[in-house]
Design an enzyme around this catalytic site. Structure first.
Site, PDB file in Angstrom:
ATOM      1  CG  ASN A  12      -1.698   1.239   1.429  1.00  0.00           C
ATOM      2  OD1 ASN A  12      -1.807   2.051   0.508  1.00  0.00           O
ATOM      3  ND2 ASN A  12      -2.264   1.415   2.616  1.00  0.00           N
ATOM      4  CD1 TRP A  13       3.473   1.040  -2.953  1.00  0.00           C
ATOM      5  CD2 TRP A  13       3.457   2.267  -4.824  1.00  0.00           C
ATOM      6  NE1 TRP A  13       4.160   0.340  -3.915  1.00  0.00           N
ATOM      7  CE2 TRP A  13       4.165   1.075  -5.072  1.00  0.00           C
ATOM      8  CE3 TRP A  13       3.312   3.196  -5.856  1.00  0.00           C
ATOM      9  CZ2 TRP A  13       4.732   0.787  -6.316  1.00  0.00           C
ATOM     10  CZ3 TRP A  13       3.863   2.909  -7.099  1.00  0.00           C
ATOM     11  CH2 TRP A  13       4.574   1.718  -7.309  1.00  0.00           C
ATOM     12  CE  LYS A  14      -0.215   3.473   4.708  1.00  0.00           C
ATOM     13  NZ  LYS A  14      -0.152   3.637   6.159  1.00  0.00           N
ATOM     14  CG  HIS A 104      -5.862   2.203   5.021  1.00  0.00           C
ATOM     15  ND1 HIS A 104      -5.450   3.203   5.866  1.00  0.00           N
ATOM     16  CD2 HIS A 104      -4.850   1.308   4.962  1.00  0.00           C
ATOM     17  CE1 HIS A 104      -4.229   2.922   6.298  1.00  0.00           C
ATOM     18  NE2 HIS A 104      -3.841   1.780   5.771  1.00  0.00           N
ATOM     19  CD  GLU A 106      -3.054   5.875   6.458  1.00  0.00           C
ATOM     20  OE1 GLU A 106      -2.988   5.892   5.215  1.00  0.00           O
ATOM     21  OE2 GLU A 106      -2.177   5.352   7.178  1.00  0.00           O
ATOM     22  CD  GLU A 174      -3.549  -2.243   7.322  1.00  0.00           C
ATOM     23  OE1 GLU A 174      -2.396  -2.468   6.924  1.00  0.00           O
ATOM     24  OE2 GLU A 174      -4.192  -1.229   7.001  1.00  0.00           O
ATOM     25  N   GLY A 180       2.312   2.464  10.817  1.00  0.00           N
ATOM     26  CA  GLY A 180       3.293   3.542  10.712  1.00  0.00           C
ATOM     27  C   GLY A 180       3.977   3.896  12.016  1.00  0.00           C
ATOM     28  CB  SER A 220       4.975  -1.582  12.261  1.00  0.00           C
ATOM     29  OG  SER A 220       4.584  -0.231  12.485  1.00  0.00           O
TER      30      SER A 220
HETATM   31  P1  PGA Z   1       2.759   0.509   7.664  1.00  0.00           P
HETATM   32  O1  PGA Z   1       1.286   0.730   7.043  1.00  0.00           O
HETATM   33  O2  PGA Z   1       3.304  -0.773   7.072  1.00  0.00           O
HETATM   34  O3  PGA Z   1       3.552   1.718   7.211  1.00  0.00           O
HETATM   35  O4  PGA Z   1       2.609   0.429   9.143  1.00  0.00           O
HETATM   36  C1  PGA Z   1       0.412  -0.342   6.840  1.00  0.00           C
HETATM   37  C2  PGA Z   1      -0.869   0.162   6.234  1.00  0.00           C
HETATM   38  O5  PGA Z   1      -1.343   1.247   6.603  1.00  0.00           O
HETATM   39  O6  PGA Z   1      -1.472  -0.507   5.350  1.00  0.00           O
END
Ligand code: PGA
Length: 262
Positions: A12-14, A104, A106, A174, A180, A220
């Protein structure tokens, strides 16, 4: 990792990498895996770039026959029309996207996506032939108040309302506090919740769906901890954010089967 399920490593590049940077990264990742003689048949790899990169990445992986799946990070609940800024699942299918991340944390946090919106997006994805990667997870406040599994379980129950028993879906657990933060859940914690999420799939969609659905852990994930997650019976892969933006790191995560002890 379940016996009959092909592991899935999803990047997931966001909101990172423009379309030129995207092409460079995909090429480097492909070369890195080739150099390491990685056998693409044993692990599915899917990339989730920003919308503006999809066409470039699709053209590259089609032309060079790169064995990566392509997905988007969100989809509209609508098919088409006066919805400025939204992207239809029909358009994603036309770009050979096979899947889409839905719900997600976010999106839930910054775009006020409710469980009902997530359910509508899951339906939209399936309608257009996309596999929804349904994200669920508890915040640290939820964890304190309700424990680790109550919130993700109820999020998934709503997301699966109206989904047909034979629909292909992916579930991603998640924990919001692990995303993150550099602080992943322990494999035991993650396994416990992933097992309960598989029970939800069983209750809503039946035994076949529960046995075939891939449940991922995200938050993470790194090359140094991926193997410990993949040892767990109900964890079939990972949704990787930060770690998917670095070629060597992501390549190493994909090659988790080579890591000691797996
Ligand atoms: P992360 O993000 O690996 O940077 O913790 C995972 C995600 O949000 O899908």
């Amino acid at each position: 990792m379940g016996m009959n399920r092909t592991p899935l490593i999803a990047g997931n590049w966001k909101m990172n990498l423009d379309h030129l940077q995207a092409v460079a990264l995909v090429q480097k990742l492909h070369w890195s895996l080739k150099d390491a003689k990685h056998d693409g048949d044993t692990v599915d790899v899917t990339l989730f770039p920003p919308f503006t990169d999809l066409r470039s990445v699709q053209t590259l992986i089609d032309a060079d026959k790169i064995p990566f799946g392509l997905g988007a990070q969100d989809v509209s609940v609508h098919d088409s029309g006066a919805y400025t800024g939204e992207v239809s699942g029909a358009f994603l299918s036309k770009l050979n996207c096979g899947s889409v991340i839905i719900g997600h944390s976010e999106r839930r946090e910054y775009h006020a996506e409710t469980d009902e919106i997530v359910a509508a997006k899951v339906a939209a994805a399936l309608k257009h032939g996309l596999v929804p990667v349904i994200c669920v997870g508890e915040t640290s406040e939820d964890l304190e108040k309700f424990g680790a599994s109550a919130v993700p379980v109820s999020q998934l129950e709503t997301a699966l309302d109206g989904v047909a028993a034979d629909a292909e879906i992916v579930v991603a657990y998640e924990p919001v506090w692990a995303i993150g933060s550099g602080q992943a859940a322990t494999p035991e914690q993650a396994q416990e919740v992933c097992r309960k999420l598989r029970d939800v799939v069983r209750a809503k969609l039946g035994d076949d769906a529960a046995d075939s659905t891939r449940v991922l852990y995200g938050g993470s994930v790194k090359s140094g901890n991926i193997a410990t997650f993949m040892r767990e019976p109900d964890i079939d892969g990972a949704l990787v954010g930060g770690g998917s933006l670095k070629v060597d790191e992501f390549s190493s995560i994909i090659r988790f089967q080579k890591h000691v002890g797996v």
